[in-house]
Write a protein that holds these residues in place. Sequence first.
Motif, PDB file in Angstrom:
ATOM      1  N   MET A 187      71.360  34.819  27.660  1.00  0.00           N
ATOM      2  CA  MET A 187      70.252  34.545  26.594  1.00  0.00           C
ATOM      3  C   MET A 187      70.586  35.562  25.194  1.00  0.00           C
ATOM      4  O   MET A 187      70.567  36.506  25.632  1.00  0.00           O
ATOM      5  CB  MET A 187      68.991  35.115  27.089  1.00  0.00           C
ATOM      6  N   GLN A 188      70.684  34.501  24.134  1.00  0.00           N
ATOM      7  CA  GLN A 188      71.127  35.301  23.056  1.00  0.00           C
ATOM      8  C   GLN A 188      69.795  35.990  22.826  1.00  0.00           C
ATOM      9  O   GLN A 188      68.520  35.435  22.013  1.00  0.00           O
ATOM     10  CB  GLN A 188      72.071  34.707  21.741  1.00  0.00           C
ATOM     11  N   GLY A 189      69.911  37.494  22.366  1.00  0.00           N
ATOM     12  CA  GLY A 189      69.103  38.845  22.090  1.00  0.00           C
ATOM     13  C   GLY A 189      68.680  38.740  20.986  1.00  0.00           C
ATOM     14  O   GLY A 189      68.497  39.435  20.408  1.00  0.00           O
ATOM     15  N   HIS A 190      68.247  37.147  20.015  1.00  0.00           N
ATOM     16  CA  HIS A 190      68.357  37.803  18.371  1.00  0.00           C
ATOM     17  C   HIS A 190      66.981  38.044  17.824  1.00  0.00           C
ATOM     18  O   HIS A 190      66.618  37.142  17.900  1.00  0.00           O
ATOM     19  CB  HIS A 190      69.181  36.943  17.607  1.00  0.00           C
ATOM     20  N   TYR A 191      66.420  39.408  19.149  1.00  0.00           N
ATOM     21  CA  TYR A 191      64.874  38.955  18.649  1.00  0.00           C
ATOM     22  C   TYR A 191      64.243  39.289  17.217  1.00  0.00           C
ATOM     23  O   TYR A 191      64.734  40.705  16.619  1.00  0.00           O
ATOM     24  CB  TYR A 191      64.433  39.952  19.815  1.00  0.00           C
TER      25      TYR A 191
END
Length: 374
Positions: A231-235
């Motif tokens: 899960m790419q965590g680009h938050y």
Amino acid sequence: MKNKKPLIYLALAGFALGFVQKSELTLKDAFKKDFYVGTALNYRQISGQDAKATELIKQQFNTISPENLLKWEPVHPQPGKYNFKPADDYVAFGQQNKMFIIGHTLMWHQQTPKWVFEDEAGKPVSREVLLKRLEEHISTVVGRYKGKIGGWDVLNEAIDDQQGDLRKTKWLEILGEDFAAKAFEYAHKADPKAELYYNDYSLYRPEKREGVIKLVKSLQAKGIKVTAIGMQGHYGLTKPSIEQIEASLVAFSKLGVHVNFTELDIDVLPNPSRRQGADIAETFAADQKYNVYTAGLPDSVQQKLTQRYADIFALFHKHRDVIDRITLWGVTDADSWLNDWPIRGRTSYPLLFDRNYQPKPAFQAVIQTAKNKL
């Protein structure tokens, strides 16, 4: 995969020379019983040109990912021509420092040269030709690092942003819906012991979550093992919510796979995009209203960033039984891709270390989450 040795908490001390002192608890030590903590490297760090960052990497992290140098375009730019020097140096760096080494990425619709999909006349190649090129690429690249790279992002960002269907790419167009299965099969054949991952962004969104679940189930039905979903965590500072992230984490774990958070950063700047994510094709012209902290991050925003990282790592710690790895996408704020996306030239502050290699308040907040008993 996880180190289960007893965790010894070291006394917290001050900072010196822009680094965390050796007596200071580091990220990799704080979460030693829980999961790997890593970062993405660029070639300046691997080669020693950015010596301060290199030292910080050695001190803080026990897993590494290559930001760009193992993507198809840099490593295999022309038919029959490979550029392995940067990747060799990357792998050697990881081995020398006893790190869990990640390969990123084998199949992606971005940063793949046009020649892969075309014949000499510029027309689309047949399924058979493309399969042969894919197998040759994966066999060569994965085979070269067999037993050295521990896990591969086999397939990257193959699910559409809106509906959760398979993304319309050259891979799908030419190969058909079994393109993912073929990539995983070739990777497993090249290194049967390597962990194999599916990696994507915005997986907190229900549509994309369901699309990934459908994809992974289709692979599992063919007897293909997916070790973990990345899960790419680009938050952002407020979106997605912790509940949204957790819902996907739990749903994926029910597939019998583990979950990695692979590209973690927190964008504190206004975003002209209506979407949360990491679609690198979506860019915008320069506009000062989206680059508002050129003189430094206000304390009020720094506090929000600190709390956001604390909340996210508290979630990771809560689910440490199914999480193997957390990887921050860059070492210091100066390294972040968010300085140039979705608008070039911005001053961004998304990571745990600032432009002077100093730990930010968020660093200590993250360390503290490891100590909290759940």
